[in-house]
Design an enzyme around this catalytic site. Structure first.
Site, short mmCIF file in Angstrom:
data_model
loop_
_atom_site.label_atom_id
_atom_site.label_comp_id
_atom_site.label_asym_id
_atom_site.label_seq_id
_atom_site.Cartn_x
_atom_site.Cartn_y
_atom_site.Cartn_z
N GLU A 310 0.82 -1.22 0.00
CA GLU A 310 0.00 0.00 0.00
C GLU A 310 0.85 1.27 0.00
O GLU A 310 0.65 2.18 0.78
CB GLU A 310 -0.96 0.00 1.20
N ASP A 384 -8.41 -9.04 4.39
CA ASP A 384 -8.14 -7.92 5.29
C ASP A 384 -9.15 -7.80 6.43
O ASP A 384 -10.05 -6.96 6.37
CB ASP A 384 -8.15 -6.61 4.47
N GLU A 412 -12.61 -2.05 12.33
CA GLU A 412 -12.64 -1.37 11.04
C GLU A 412 -13.77 -1.89 10.14
O GLU A 412 -14.46 -1.10 9.49
CB GLU A 412 -11.28 -1.59 10.34
C1 BDP Z 1 -6.23 -2.21 6.18
C2 BDP Z 1 -6.52 -0.80 6.55
C3 BDP Z 1 -5.40 0.13 6.32
C4 BDP Z 1 -4.12 -0.43 6.87
C5 BDP Z 1 -3.86 -1.79 6.28
C6 BDP Z 1 -2.70 -2.51 6.93
O1 BDP Z 1 -7.65 -0.39 5.82
O2 BDP Z 1 -5.73 1.36 6.91
O3 BDP Z 1 -3.06 0.41 6.64
O4 BDP Z 1 -4.96 -2.62 6.50
O5 BDP Z 1 -2.95 -3.45 7.65
O6 BDP Z 1 -7.06 -2.99 6.98
O7 BDP Z 1 -1.56 -2.16 6.69
#
Ligand code: BDP
Length: 722
Positions: A310, A384, A412
């Protein structure tokens, strides 16, 4: 002026009695409320009459103040606390080698099995004496034992559980704060970060101490203070001093600090031109940085790293592997006993494969290449933190590496700050999953606790749900998830029921009415959320970016961030084919699982649409069409939310007004949002199924367009920048 004064005085008269009764939730499960049962109170006062706390215990001050607080609040009693055994001694808290009474053969033998953090509690009676003992090998063990004792008392135990012999199954039990240096919290729904960086190191809030107490009370022994989307600035001397101040506060509670390490730090704060892990200057920079940290914080835990994921920088920026990146940091930390937790949460829209397969694709070939003090930190599922995911196929796929489990405590994807979802059943579902990787019984729990591959380092991490809201977690019941994470990290064999009961007794009270009704709300709550959000294996169909509310229509171009990619609904059916005819993600599991989940007869229906694309008319085990079954599931979720709300409302006279009202309001929100999810998702999917809603469910209301047009630009917890 006079009127103002009058209003003020009237206000005091009106409000003081109310405030005295109300509780704001700040004390968490450590409320130490008064023991009203006279017999028990007398018994407990007897146990706490005169305590010998052997002075060699380095954290005796914190043990002493915890016991004094507990005795005062539960029993209105002030124990005598000595460092020598006297004829009055009723309780001895001692560590091995320091206290003669613990030098008996029997005790030495018991202690030898308990490891660094374990403890033993028993009542010892001989002709002359009758006392309780909390014995441990280390100060941390003595503190954990003390909390066990106060927990028994808060739960009105009659001590039939004795003797108690406890030791943690997992070595590193760690909270991960996704807290930014500006005090925003990524995916945080409980206010701002509790770390007030600007006022550190000079101002220490009492909350920091209470945070450490709370963690120690459930056996959490580490905390990563900063977000995985990391800021190199935390590694500057100015911030190391602040981190040191926190570490000093946490130390007596057995809580180590860790930081996230941004891979490009040597460039951003070190002035180097590269962060390539094979370049000597880069290695040296990290070595010096680590030495500098240990100079201030001799028991620093190590680094957590999100790399090449990301948008975060990582070794792949220089064509180096995850192993090369992780090992460079590991080498710098090794001389000090520190560890690296290197995250396996990697995926890319440029990779052609199913996102669910990408972590295995990248990490399995690296198995055996990571240094001993590197742990690969793996989320419970391959996408996730969804309301339900099958276990991550990496568990059991890297026999020559140490794998840590990462769970999300913050909700989340499970209703964020306002839905009640007790997560122990979710955690247990993953921990108890059988991977079959070394044959039957190769559960995720046994992989991460080192039983299967005998790893030296074992770890479990929970993404924190803590903020500076008065009650810490925003939703009062978020506290139960912090509690449950800690208890399961200590002992993954504990049941969700037992943990809920412990938490309820300490948080609300011991009456059967409270315990039964709140258990009835908590235990099915996560399944309720699954049903009204993502039943039958659906996943990743929430609102874009903030992840709040339903968004099965989300289509932002990039497939792996697009709901359409995950549900694949069209007129022919719904679901993601991950069998051999589809993405073949199932081939990453053991043959037993692959076979079971590939076959529609044996694939659990809870994972049906995770692994299969099926026609709307497909017949489910209950004999419904897939479409009807989906409608029933959404509707059942709504019904459960309603019934959780109703059960709570009956408890008004049993719970103080402030806590009661907050939860009642949030349950109302949850009920409404459950309907929102059901209506929006069913109206959306109906476009493809073309089938009517079953008559025996509440008919989804509203227009699909209305739901699609809802916007939430200021929803909390948003990731600051991508
Ligand atoms: C996702 C989230 C994000 C995190 C990412 C992570 O949406 O904000 O940065 O995982 O785990 O769940 O790095």
């Amino acid at each position: 002026m006079k009127i103002a004064k009058l209003i003020f005085i009237t206000g005091l008269i009106l409000f003081i009695p109310f405030q005295m009764k109300a509780e704001d939730g700040y004390k968490l499960w450590l409320r130490y409320s008064k023991i009203s049962d006279k017999v028990l109170a007398e018994k407990y006062s007897g146990i706490l009459k005169s305590i010998c706390l052997t002075k060699e215990i380095s954290n005796s001050d914190v043990i002493k103040s915890e016991i004094e607080l507990a005795a005062h609040d539960m029993l209105a009693h002030a124990p005598e606390i000595t460092s020598e055994i006297t004829e009055n001694t009723s309780l001895i808290i001692g560590i091995k080698g320091k206290c003669d009474l613990l030098k008996t053969k029997n005790m030495e033998q018991i202690l030898s099995t308990l490891g660094d953090e374990g403890y033993y509690i028993d009542q010892i009676s001989d002709k002359k004496t009758n006392y309780f003992v909390i014995a441990a090998n280390t100060p941390a063990g003595a503190l954990y034992g003390t909390f066990h004792l106060t927990r028994l008392m808060q739960s009105c135990s009659d001590f039939t559980e004795l003797p108690v012999s406890e030791s943690p199954k997992i070595k590193h039990r760690i909270l991960n704060h996704w807290d930014n240096l500006d005090r925003t919290v990524e995916r945080g729904y409980a206010g701002f970060s509790i770390w007030d960086w600007h006022r550190l190191p000079n101002h220490i809030y009492p909350r920091y101490i209470d945070y450490a107490r709370a963690n120690a009370s459930v056996g959490i022994n580490g905390t990563v203070l900063t977000n995985v989307n990391a800021n190199a600035f935390v590694l500057t001397p100015q911030y190391i001093e602040k981190v040191k101040a926190l570490a000093d506060v946490f130390r007596p509670y057995g809580l180590k600090v860790y930081l996230t390490a941004r891979f490009s730090s040597p460039i951003e704060i070190g002035g180097l031109k590269t962060a390539d892990p094979t370049v000597a200057e880069v290695k040296q920079w990290w070595k010096d940085k680590v030495d500098e940290i240990y100079e201030s914080i001799p028991d620093f835990g190590g680094f957590l790293v999100k790399a090449n994921s990301e948008g975060q920088p990582g070794p792949q920026n220089y064509d180096r592997s995850h192993a090369e990146g992780a090992n460079m940091l590991a080498e710098a930390l090794a001389p000090h006993g520190g560890i690296v937790m290197w995250r396996a949460f990697v995926y890319s829209h440029e990779a052609p494969d199913d996102r669910a397969k990408q972590a295995n694709n990248e990490f399995v070939p690296l198995d055996g290449q990571f240094n001993d003090n590197v742990m690969i930190q793996v989320k419970n599922g391959a996408i996730d933190f969804q309301p339900r995911e099958p276990f991550h196929p990496l568990f059991g796929s890297m026999p020559n590496s140490s794998l840590a489990l990462e769970l999300q405590i913050t909700q989340e994807y499970l209703g964020q700050g306002t839905h009640l979802a007790y997560l122990a059943p979710l955690y247990k579902e993953c921990l108890d999953s059988d991977t079959y990787k070394t044959g039957k019984g190769t559960t995720v729990a046994k992989i991460i606790d080192g039983t299967i591959y005998q790893n030296e380092h074992t770890a479990i991490a929970g993404v924190s749900n803590i903020g500076n809201d008065k009650n810490w977690t925003g939703h009062l019941f978020g506290q139960a998830n912090w509690y449950a994470f800690g208890r399961l990290a200590w002992n993954h064999n504990l049941s969700s029921e037992l943990i809920a009961e412990e938490w309820i007794r300490q948080t609300f009270g011991n009456t059967p009415r409270l315990v039964n009704s709140i258990t009835e709300i908590m235990l099915p709550s996560r399944e309720a959320v699954v049903n009204y959000m993502t039943p039958m294996g659906l996943h990743h169909i929430m609102g874009w970016d903030h992840h709040y509310g339903p968004g099965p229509w989300v289509n932002i171009g990039r497939p792996d961030w697009t709901s359409l990619y995950y549900h694949q609904a069209d007129s022919s059916g719904i679901g993601f084919d991950r069998t051999a005819t589809g993405s073949d993600a199932l081939c990453q599991y053991a043959p037993e699982i692959e076979k079971e989940y590939s076959n529609l007869e044996t694939c659990p229906e809870k994972f049906l649409l995770w692994f299969h694309h099926l026609p709307w008319g497909y017949t489910t085990k209950a004999g419904n069409t897939l479409w009807n079954e989906l409608c029933y599931k959404y509707n059942t979720g709504v019904r459960s939310a309603e019934s959780m709300h109703q059960t709570w409302l009956k408890l008004q006279s049993d719970i103080d007004a402030e806590r009661f009202n907050q939860v009642a309001d949030f349950l109302m929100i949850q009920e409404n949002e459950a309907k929102w999810w059901r209506n929006a998702c069913l109206l959306y999917f109906q476009q493809f199924s073309g089938m009517p809603f079953p008559e025996d469910i509440e008919q989804p209301e509203g227009e699909l367009e209305y739901y699609q047009n809802l916007k939430f630009p200021y929803a909390p917890g948003i990731k600051p920048s991508w």
